[in-house]
Each structure stands twice: as structure tokens, then as C-alpha cells.
Design an enzyme around this catalytic site. Sequence first.
Site, PDB file in Angstrom:
ATOM      1  N   SER A   1       0.832  -1.198   0.000  1.00 36.38           N
ATOM      2  CA  SER A   1       0.000   0.000   0.000  1.00 36.38           C
ATOM      3  C   SER A   1       0.871   1.255   0.000  1.00 36.38           C
ATOM      4  O   SER A   1       1.568   1.513  -0.975  1.00 36.38           O
ATOM      5  CB  SER A   1      -0.962  -0.049   1.190  1.00 36.38           C
ATOM      6  OG  SER A   1      -1.969   0.936   1.080  1.00 36.38           O
TER       7      SER A   1
ATOM      8  N   HIS B   1      -4.473  -1.669  -4.071  1.00 36.88           N
ATOM      9  CA  HIS B   1      -5.889  -1.978  -3.799  1.00 36.88           C
ATOM     10  C   HIS B   1      -6.762  -1.679  -5.015  1.00 36.88           C
ATOM     11  O   HIS B   1      -7.892  -1.180  -4.882  1.00 36.88           O
ATOM     12  CB  HIS B   1      -6.397  -1.161  -2.597  1.00 36.88           C
ATOM     13  CG  HIS B   1      -5.483  -1.137  -1.415  1.00 36.88           C
ATOM     14  ND1 HIS B   1      -5.120  -2.276  -0.731  1.00 36.88           N
ATOM     15  CD2 HIS B   1      -4.844  -0.101  -0.793  1.00 36.88           C
ATOM     16  CE1 HIS B   1      -4.300  -1.954   0.270  1.00 36.88           C
ATOM     17  NE2 HIS B   1      -4.114  -0.641   0.240  1.00 36.88           N
TER      18      HIS B   1
END
Length: 245
Positions: free
Chosen positions: A141, A176
Site C-alpha cells: 500500500s 488496492h
Amino acid sequence: MTGAIRGTIVALGGGGFSMSETGESAVDDWLLDLAGRRAAAAHPHRPAPPRVCFVPTASGDSRDYSERFESAFAGRAQTHVLSLFGQSPWAYADPSMLLSMDLVYVGGGSTVNLLALWRRHGVDRTMREAAAQGTVLAGISAGANCWFEGSSTDSFGPLAPLHDGLGFVPGSACPHFHSEEGRAESFRDWMRTGALPSPGLAIDDGAAAVIEDGTVTSVIAEAAGAHASLITGETETTLPTTSLT
């Protein structure tokens, strides 16, 4: 200093021990194997497990996050935590410690805060030096975003383009990609309009892109259907993926 670096970076869109209820992760296993092989080649007379450092800057040095890392890697690696906040029980650590690691694993959180603190403490320069001498750099991330010129971030609340990444990898990243609302649509739009530098690397949860000397060379996945794509303008190309399960 900016520009693509020599060395290996592994960018996780999501997954790893961070998103595993048990702490088990096929991508993390793959990373440990890679780090172990590189350590053995560089130090053939050191029959020790690989040295792995977790960098939790983006989460404000979350103690829980760091403890989850240590639990997930216990018995398989010599674990270390780089704390810039001096978060108990880890005292402040000089970033030069990264130069002795086989694998540096950067956690998720705020990309913006990570970049600001790293630059203030000189972590960015040390990361570049470590990669050049063979340390594998990995992250999830925000820990994937940071290596690129630009990225998709929610560091300011709503999703927004961020332009001042480290630039170790040309172009932009979006973690994501298919799992969080608005990620895919906004990133495609920013690639189309030039709001973020191309090419764009979109990475699903459960997938990781392996980048050698600034170029994506392979994609691995620990979740069914997870993949990564390169996006330039209106063109989106799904990259070949190797399943680890």
C-alpha cells in the site's frame, strides 16, 4: 536524488501478513526465500536466517503492526524494526541499520507522512544505497506507493493524485486497485488526463509486482484472480501473473 535505482523492489497492492488473519502469506514466503538466497550468495559463510527490517513509518510506528510483523516472521528471520518515533519497546534507530539488511519491508498507512519523515531523517538516501548493494526493498500500500514518482493516495482523506514520490521507479502506482471503491476509476482517469505520470502500475490486493532496476519484470499472486496492470493513456494491459498457491 531521483531516478530509477539499481536493485529489486517488490510492490504489494495488498496482502502479506498485514491482511492475513493468521499472519501467513505466500508472498511473504516468497520474499523470505528471495532474501535468503541473496544473503547466502553474498555471505556464503554466514549460515543464518535472512535479516529483515520492518519499517512502520506510514502507520506512525504502530506497535500492534510491528508486533504482527515480528510474530509473522518469528523463527524464519532475524527481525528488526526501524522506528523513527522511538515507539516503545523500540528506541529510535539510525536509518543506516538498513544497510545490513537482506530485506526491508515497508508497511502501509499514510504515503504523505511516510515521505515527509523519510526525507527529514535521510531514510530515502539510505534506501537507495541499500538497494544498490543488494537489499530487497518491499512494501504494501503506502509501502508500495513510495517508490514511484506518483501514486493514488487517501493520505488527505478522499483519493487524490500524489506527485512527489521517491522516483525509484518511473511512473505511478495504485494499490488496492479492484478492492477499494473509486481506486480503479480515478486512477484510470488520472492516467488518461496526465494528472499522474505514466506508466501507471495498478496492483490488486493479493498481487505483487517485482521490479528490477526500475522495470516490472514479473507479477506474483497469493489470491485467485489477483493481478497487476500497466496503464498508459487509454491503454490498459494486464501483466502475466504467476500464482504462488
